[in-house]
Scaffold this active site. Structure first.
Site, PDB file in Angstrom:
ATOM      1  N   GLY A 107       3.008  -1.151   4.118  1.00  0.00           N
ATOM      2  CA  GLY A 107       3.113   0.287   3.909  1.00  0.00           C
ATOM      3  C   GLY A 107       4.615   0.642   3.650  1.00  0.00           C
ATOM      4  N   GLY A 108       5.299   1.473   4.460  1.00  0.00           N
ATOM      5  CA  GLY A 108       6.456   1.908   4.270  1.00  0.00           C
ATOM      6  C   GLY A 108       7.481   1.086   3.544  1.00  0.00           C
ATOM      7  N   HIS A 152      -9.533   1.050   5.254  1.00  0.00           N
ATOM      8  CA  HIS A 152      -7.984   1.285   5.639  1.00  0.00           C
ATOM      9  C   HIS A 152      -8.180   2.288   6.940  1.00  0.00           C
ATOM     10  CE1 HIS A 152      -3.882   2.171   6.601  1.00  0.00           C
ATOM     11  NE2 HIS A 152      -3.548   1.376   5.809  1.00  0.00           N
ATOM     12  N   SER A 176       3.747  -2.428  10.029  1.00  0.00           N
ATOM     13  CA  SER A 176       5.361  -2.345  10.169  1.00  0.00           C
ATOM     14  C   SER A 176       5.859  -3.847   9.592  1.00  0.00           C
ATOM     15  CB  SER A 176       5.619  -2.109  11.705  1.00  0.00           C
ATOM     16  OG  SER A 176       5.378  -1.036  12.117  1.00  0.00           O
ATOM     17  N   GLY A 205       3.212   2.007  10.667  1.00  0.00           N
ATOM     18  CA  GLY A 205       3.969   2.902  10.711  1.00  0.00           C
ATOM     19  C   GLY A 205       4.894   3.289  12.042  1.00  0.00           C
ATOM     20  N   GLU A 214      -4.975  -5.068  10.529  1.00  0.00           N
ATOM     21  CA  GLU A 214      -3.915  -4.076  10.577  1.00  0.00           C
ATOM     22  C   GLU A 214      -4.086  -3.482  12.027  1.00  0.00           C
ATOM     23  OE1 GLU A 214      -2.202  -2.949   6.513  1.00  0.00           O
ATOM     24  OE2 GLU A 214      -3.828  -1.696   7.044  1.00  0.00           O
ATOM     25  N   ASN A 229       0.901  -1.112  -0.273  1.00  0.00           N
ATOM     26  CA  ASN A 229      -0.043  -0.189  -0.120  1.00  0.00           C
ATOM     27  C   ASN A 229       0.853   1.192  -0.033  1.00  0.00           C
ATOM     28  OD1 ASN A 229      -1.651   2.071   0.422  1.00  0.00           O
ATOM     29  ND2 ASN A 229      -2.230   1.245   2.658  1.00  0.00           N
ATOM     30  N   TRP A 230       0.813   1.968  -1.064  1.00  0.00           N
ATOM     31  CA  TRP A 230       1.819   2.987  -1.149  1.00  0.00           C
ATOM     32  C   TRP A 230       1.364   4.264  -0.538  1.00  0.00           C
ATOM     33  CZ3 TRP A 230       4.009   2.506  -7.017  1.00  0.00           C
ATOM     34  CH2 TRP A 230       4.709   1.201  -6.834  1.00  0.00           C
ATOM     35  N   LYS A 231      -0.020   4.465  -0.108  1.00  0.00           N
ATOM     36  CA  LYS A 231      -0.537   5.526   0.467  1.00  0.00           C
ATOM     37  C   LYS A 231      -0.312   6.683  -0.286  1.00  0.00           C
ATOM     38  CE  LYS A 231       0.063   3.002   5.059  1.00  0.00           C
ATOM     39  NZ  LYS A 231       0.238   3.153   6.209  1.00  0.00           N
ATOM     40  N   GLU A 275      -6.484   4.557   8.148  1.00  0.00           N
ATOM     41  CA  GLU A 275      -6.328   6.045   7.879  1.00  0.00           C
ATOM     42  C   GLU A 275      -7.542   6.600   7.320  1.00  0.00           C
ATOM     43  OE1 GLU A 275      -2.628   5.475   5.650  1.00  0.00           O
ATOM     44  OE2 GLU A 275      -1.529   4.808   7.614  1.00  0.00           O
TER      45      GLU A 275
HETATM   46  P1  13P Z   1       3.461   0.367   7.476  1.00  0.00           P
HETATM   47  O1  13P Z   1       3.727  -1.039   6.927  1.00  0.00           O
HETATM   48  O2  13P Z   1       4.188   1.337   7.168  1.00  0.00           O
HETATM   49  O3  13P Z   1       3.455   0.358   9.208  1.00  0.00           O
HETATM   50  O4  13P Z   1       1.856   0.471   7.031  1.00  0.00           O
HETATM   51  C1  13P Z   1       0.990  -0.507   7.183  1.00  0.00           C
HETATM   52  C2  13P Z   1      -0.321  -0.314   6.529  1.00  0.00           C
HETATM   53  O5  13P Z   1      -1.074   0.531   6.891  1.00  0.00           O
HETATM   54  C3  13P Z   1      -0.717  -1.038   5.076  1.00  0.00           C
HETATM   55  O6  13P Z   1      -1.969  -0.742   4.708  1.00  0.00           O
END
Ligand code: 13P
Length: 254
Positions: free
Chosen positions: A237-238, A98, A216, A176, A170, A11-13, A100
């Site tokens: 994510g990251g 998600h 993470s 994050g 999640e 997920n590149w957000k 967020e």
């Molecule tokens: P991180 O891997 O950066 O913790 O993010 C996870 C995420 O929200 C994937 O959708």
């Protein structure tokens, strides 16, 4: 053991322009060349880069998904994007609910359910995200929160559609923060999620639903998470933004 699909997703957000998207996907293609994996490997770039992503991912193992979608097909809904539009781009997946979106953009279990219904009316594969916050976990409310989110999101799903739904656990406290859930915590939460699905759709439907872990995930913790019996993939994510680290995760997932 049920025969569940393994999915490794990035997920590149809110990251990467279209040009950066193309570059990262081409890099990923090189790094994953020759890899034989039974897993589906998916990236979720922002809307404006989806067309570029689909083009760059052609003739690779990579699939492409969107980070959200609206439930109406067309009309006076400024700023929104429909399932028809995403399907026309040649996408395969879409993320829904998600944390967020829930925390920052007013998403609720009810709006996730509406989006899910719209997606299941077409041919995209939805990845529905659920997860408890830190306070909820510390108050011993994880099970209750997961049950509410799963039931709330899946309440209008027809029994013959549940086989198309993917869940992602999640935990908000792991996103994050660098603090991934331990493999045992992830496995236990996935078991709870599967119990909610079983209560609604029966045991065999629950056993066949893929549940991904996100929060993470890094190359170093992927293999231990993936060894758990209830973990069917990861949503990264990251660590998915860098082609080398995402490719390592894909390889570590086996
Ligand atoms: P991180 O891997 O950066 O913790 O993010 C996870 C995420 O929200 C994937 O959708």
């Amino acid at each position: 053991m049920a025969n569940r699909t393994t999915i490794i997703a990035g997920n590149w957000k809110l990251n990467k322009t279209a040009a950066e998207t193309r570059r990262t996907i081409l890099e990923l293609r090189n790094k994953l060349a020759g890899l034989s994996t039974g897993a589906e490997v998916v990236v979720f770039p922002p809307f404006v880069s989806l067309e570029t992503a689909v083009d760059a991912a052609r003739e690779t193992i990579l699939q492409v998904g969107a980070q959200n979608v609206f439930w109406e097909k067309s009309g006076a809904y400024t700023g929104e994007v429909s399932t028809t539009m995403l399907e026309a781009l040649g996408l395969e997946f879409v993320l829904l609910g998600h944390s967020e979106r829930r925390a920052l953009f007013g998403e609720t279990d009810a709006t996730v359910a509406r989006r899910l219904e719209a997606v299941l009316g077409g041919r995209l594969t939805p990845v529905v995200c659920v997860g408890e916050g830190l306070e909820e976990r510390e108050a011993g409310r994880t099970g209750e929160v997961l049950a509410r989110q799963v039931e709330g999101a899946l309440k209008d799903v027809a029994p013959d559609h549940i086989g198309r739904v993917v869940l992602a656990y999640e935990p908000v406290w792991a996103i994050g923060t660098g603090k991934s859930a331990s493999p045992t915590i992830a496995n236990d939460a996935h078991t709870l999620i599967r119990s909610s699905i079983a209560a609604m759709f029966g045991r065999s439907a629950a056993d066949e639903t893929s549940v991904l872990y996100g929060g993470s995930v890094k190359p170093e913790n992927t293999a231990s998470l993936m060894r758990e019996s209830e973990v069917d993939g990861v949503l990264v994510g990251g660590a998915s933004l860098d082609a080398a680290s995402f490719a390592e995760i894909v390889r570590a997932a086996g």
